[in-house]
Design a protein around this motif. Structure first.
Motif, PDB file in Angstrom:
ATOM      1  N   PRO A  76       0.779  -0.996   0.412  1.00 28.10           N
ATOM      2  CA  PRO A  76       0.117   0.040   0.039  1.00 28.10           C
ATOM      3  C   PRO A  76       0.767   1.169   0.249  1.00 28.10           C
ATOM      4  N   TYR A  77       0.127   2.097  -0.394  1.00 28.45           N
ATOM      5  CA  TYR A  77       1.211   3.379  -0.999  1.00 28.45           C
ATOM      6  C   TYR A  77       0.051   4.386  -0.157  1.00 28.45           C
ATOM      7  N   VAL A  78       0.494   4.484   0.968  1.00 32.03           N
ATOM      8  CA  VAL A  78      -0.332   6.268   1.880  1.00 32.03           C
ATOM      9  C   VAL A  78       0.393   6.887   2.230  1.00 32.03           C
ATOM     10  N   ARG A  79      -0.035   8.389   2.220  1.00 29.02           N
ATOM     11  CA  ARG A  79       0.943   9.832   2.037  1.00 29.02           C
ATOM     12  C   ARG A  79      -0.004  11.584   2.420  1.00 29.02           C
ATOM     13  N   THR A  80       0.381  11.689   2.550  1.00 22.24           N
ATOM     14  CA  THR A  80      -0.267  12.998   2.968  1.00 22.24           C
ATOM     15  C   THR A  80      -0.221  13.867   2.406  1.00 22.24           C
ATOM     16  N   ILE A  81      -0.887  14.679   1.838  1.00 16.78           N
ATOM     17  CA  ILE A  81      -0.233  15.397   0.697  1.00 16.78           C
ATOM     18  C   ILE A  81      -0.984  17.207   1.400  1.00 16.78           C
ATOM     19  N   ILE A  82      -0.175  18.392   1.591  1.00 17.34           N
ATOM     20  CA  ILE A  82      -0.920  19.461   1.789  1.00 17.34           C
ATOM     21  C   ILE A  82      -0.302  20.366   0.798  1.00 17.34           C
ATOM     22  N   HIS A  83      -1.406  21.092  -0.191  1.00 16.89           N
ATOM     23  CA  HIS A  83      -0.796  21.993  -1.260  1.00 16.89           C
ATOM     24  C   HIS A  83      -1.750  23.306  -1.191  1.00 16.89           C
ATOM     25  N   MET A  84      -0.496  24.452  -0.592  1.00 23.63           N
ATOM     26  CA  MET A  84      -0.146  25.734  -0.140  1.00 23.63           C
ATOM     27  C   MET A  84       0.007  26.831  -1.152  1.00 23.63           C
ATOM     28  N   ASP A  85      -0.712  27.571  -0.932  1.00 27.40           N
ATOM     29  CA  ASP A  85      -0.071  29.263  -2.153  1.00 27.40           C
ATOM     30  C   ASP A  85       0.659  30.341  -0.921  1.00 27.40           C
ATOM     31  N   PRO A  86       1.924  30.657  -1.458  1.00 23.06           N
ATOM     32  CA  PRO A  86       2.185  31.165  -0.407  1.00 23.06           C
ATOM     33  C   PRO A  86       2.405  32.489  -0.984  1.00 23.06           C
ATOM     34  N   ALA A  87       1.206  33.251  -1.415  1.00 20.51           N
ATOM     35  CA  ALA A  87       0.854  34.135  -1.720  1.00 20.51           C
ATOM     36  C   ALA A  87      -0.547  34.553  -0.147  1.00 20.51           C
ATOM     37  N   TYR A  88      -0.688  33.915   0.287  1.00 21.43           N
ATOM     38  CA  TYR A  88      -2.094  33.793   0.774  1.00 21.43           C
ATOM     39  C   TYR A  88      -1.482  33.433   2.096  1.00 21.43           C
ATOM     40  N   VAL A  89      -0.197  32.695   2.681  1.00 23.77           N
ATOM     41  CA  VAL A  89       0.017  33.164   3.847  1.00 23.77           C
ATOM     42  C   VAL A  89       1.111  34.067   4.465  1.00 23.77           C
ATOM     43  N   HIS A  90       1.304  34.944   3.671  1.00 19.47           N
ATOM     44  CA  HIS A  90       1.741  36.869   3.461  1.00 19.47           C
ATOM     45  C   HIS A  90       0.206  37.094   3.779  1.00 19.47           C
ATOM     46  N   ARG A  91      -0.540  36.400   2.827  1.00 18.97           N
ATOM     47  CA  ARG A  91      -2.104  37.409   3.310  1.00 18.97           C
ATOM     48  C   ARG A  91      -2.247  37.790   4.690  1.00 18.97           C
ATOM     49  N   ILE A  92      -2.040  36.359   4.953  1.00 20.03           N
ATOM     50  CA  ILE A  92      -2.924  36.238   6.515  1.00 20.03           C
ATOM     51  C   ILE A  92      -2.435  36.616   7.548  1.00 20.03           C
ATOM     52  N   LEU A  93      -0.747  36.682   7.565  1.00 23.32           N
ATOM     53  CA  LEU A  93       0.007  36.293   8.733  1.00 23.32           C
ATOM     54  C   LEU A  93       0.764  37.902   8.753  1.00 23.32           C
ATOM     55  N   GLN A  94       1.500  37.945   9.713  1.00 27.11           N
ATOM     56  CA  GLN A  94       1.996  39.738   9.929  1.00 27.11           C
ATOM     57  C   GLN A  94       3.465  39.449   8.980  1.00 27.11           C
ATOM     58  N   PRO A  95       4.128  40.288   7.613  1.00 27.25           N
ATOM     59  CA  PRO A  95       5.236  39.743   6.711  1.00 27.25           C
ATOM     60  C   PRO A  95       6.011  39.273   7.300  1.00 27.25           C
ATOM     61  N   ASP A  96       6.776  39.801   8.764  1.00 26.87           N
ATOM     62  CA  ASP A  96       7.481  38.972   9.589  1.00 26.87           C
ATOM     63  C   ASP A  96       7.519  37.377   9.690  1.00 26.87           C
ATOM     64  N   THR A  97       5.847  37.209  10.417  1.00 26.84           N
ATOM     65  CA  THR A  97       6.088  36.102  10.797  1.00 26.84           C
ATOM     66  C   THR A  97       5.317  35.283   9.030  1.00 26.84           C
ATOM     67  N   ALA A  98       5.719  35.324   7.932  1.00 29.46           N
ATOM     68  CA  ALA A  98       4.909  34.871   7.078  1.00 29.46           C
ATOM     69  C   ALA A  98       6.438  34.755   6.432  1.00 29.46           C
ATOM     70  N   ALA A  99       7.116  35.330   6.419  1.00 26.36           N
ATOM     71  CA  ALA A  99       8.920  34.961   5.924  1.00 26.36           C
ATOM     72  C   ALA A  99       9.401  34.021   6.638  1.00 26.36           C
ATOM     73  N   MET A 100       9.141  33.810   7.870  1.00 24.65           N
ATOM     74  CA  MET A 100      10.637  33.590   8.920  1.00 24.65           C
ATOM     75  C   MET A 100       9.904  31.603   9.168  1.00 24.65           C
ATOM     76  N   LEU A 101       7.803  31.243   8.535  1.00 24.96           N
ATOM     77  CA  LEU A 101       7.872  29.999   8.401  1.00 24.96           C
ATOM     78  C   LEU A 101       7.678  29.965   7.068  1.00 24.96           C
ATOM     79  N   LEU A 102       7.700  30.278   6.261  1.00 23.58           N
ATOM     80  CA  LEU A 102       8.146  29.966   4.499  1.00 23.58           C
ATOM     81  C   LEU A 102       9.711  29.891   4.228  1.00 23.58           C
ATOM     82  N   LYS A 103      10.394  30.252   5.348  1.00 21.95           N
ATOM     83  CA  LYS A 103      11.831  30.243   5.128  1.00 21.95           C
ATOM     84  C   LYS A 103      12.336  29.092   4.532  1.00 21.95           C
ATOM     85  N   PRO A 104      11.503  28.063   6.122  1.00 25.82           N
ATOM     86  CA  PRO A 104      12.280  26.996   5.096  1.00 25.82           C
ATOM     87  C   PRO A 104      12.219  26.246   4.010  1.00 25.82           C
TER      88      PRO A 104
END
Length: 304
Positions: A76-104
């Motif tokens: 069996p091939y079992v996986r969990t996938i999350i797709h994420m628009d980085p622009a949305y993360v920047h819209r909902i968070l403070q700029p410094d926080t968004a940049a920190m969380l997307l840095k990886p």
């Protein structure tokens, strides 16, 4: 015609997907992806890396990187996938926080994190709660479920940031076969824009052609030249996105194709539209200031 995902939300979850993969399917997309491998056996091609996965591996994928799983059909091939628009993360968070969380995603780019059991347990618990909320988002009157789901995603990004503070060690390839295939992929990455023959690759790596061809297909699920053509097409997509005013013929030559009809035919088969149509759409998005990640036609398979 490639199978594409219809982009419904700026962050989407596909939890414990156990659907089999019908052959190697190369794809790329403009959004970021979190891929968590839970059960099975799978070699994963991501950009210029070949990764032999183990349950508990978490992969952070940067947008537009060509990737292709090759799971074993016997388990069996079992996986969990999350797709994420980085622009949305920047819209909902403070700029410094968004940049920190997307840095990886932006600095490490397509890295595999091998989680120890206690971190797997923490991630599994969070994903289960995220899935419970996500499944309710299509029910009437429960818009708040999606908002709560997004909060859990932000919590997950904080976790990932903590996991990435310590050095992220990649497992060494376990076999000589996998080392040979990685050498082929690295060679193609360095030379994809040139005219390449199987003789060139085999000679550079000191392998026989039959051995090289059979080995590559066995480990990756695809052929050397299918991988090469997909790599070139993906590079063309990136060039059209970055500078849509470039001509189709210029991009064709830049990515290693010498005949425009061949390039156009492969591009349409792979992407679902002609290179000229794709270029025009990228130009329109650039002119309008739109986010390509929100375009359904730029989606990728949700089955990764």
């Amino acid at each position: 015609m490639p199978v594409t995902m219809q982009w419904q939300q700026p962050i989407e979850l596909n939890y414990r997907n156990a659907a089999p993969m019908p052959g190697a399917q190369f794809h790329s997309h403009a959004f970021y992806e979190l891929y968590y491998f839970q059960e099975g056996e799978c070699n994963y091609l991501i950009g210029d890396k070949l990764i032999t996965l183990q349950p508990g591996d978490l992969i952070l994928m940067h947008g537009m990187t060509l990737h292709c799983p090759n799971p074993s059909p016997s388990t069996p091939y079992v996986r969990t996938i999350i797709h994420m628009d980085p622009a949305y993360v920047h819209r909902i968070l403070q700029p410094d926080t968004a940049a920190m969380l997307l840095k990886p995603f932006e600095n490490l780019r397509n890295i595999r994190i091998s989680l120890p059991p206690e971190e797997q347990e923490e991630l599994e618990s969070l994903l289960n709660e995220m899935n419970r909320l996500y499944l309710r988002t299509n029910e009437a009157g429960v818009r708040t479920s999606y908002d709560r789901f997004v909060i859990r995603v932000i919590e997950l990004l904080h976790l990932i940031r903590d996991w990435c503070i310590a050095p992220v060690n990649e497992r060494e390839h376990r076999s000589l076969k996998e080392q040979h295939v990685q050498s082929v992929i690295s060679y193609l990455e360095d030379h994809y824009a040139l005219e390449i023959t199987l003789d060139d690759i085999a000679g550079a790596l000191h392998l026989t052609k039959p051995y090289l061809s059979n080995l590559f297909k066995d480990v990756t699920g695809t052929t050397v030249f299918k991988y090469l053509y997909n790599r070139r097409i993906n590079q063309a997509k990136m060039m059209f996105r970055l500078e849509p005013r470039q001509s189709v013929s210029d991009v064709c030559r830049a990515v290693g194709f010498h005949q425009l009809p061949h390039f156009s035919r492969l591009f349409k088969t792979t992407v679902g539209e002609s290179p000229e149509a794709y270029r025009r759409r990228m130009l329109q998005l650039a002119t309008e200031g739109g986010s390509p990640a929100s375009s359904a036609a730029l989606g990728g398979e949700v089955n990764s």
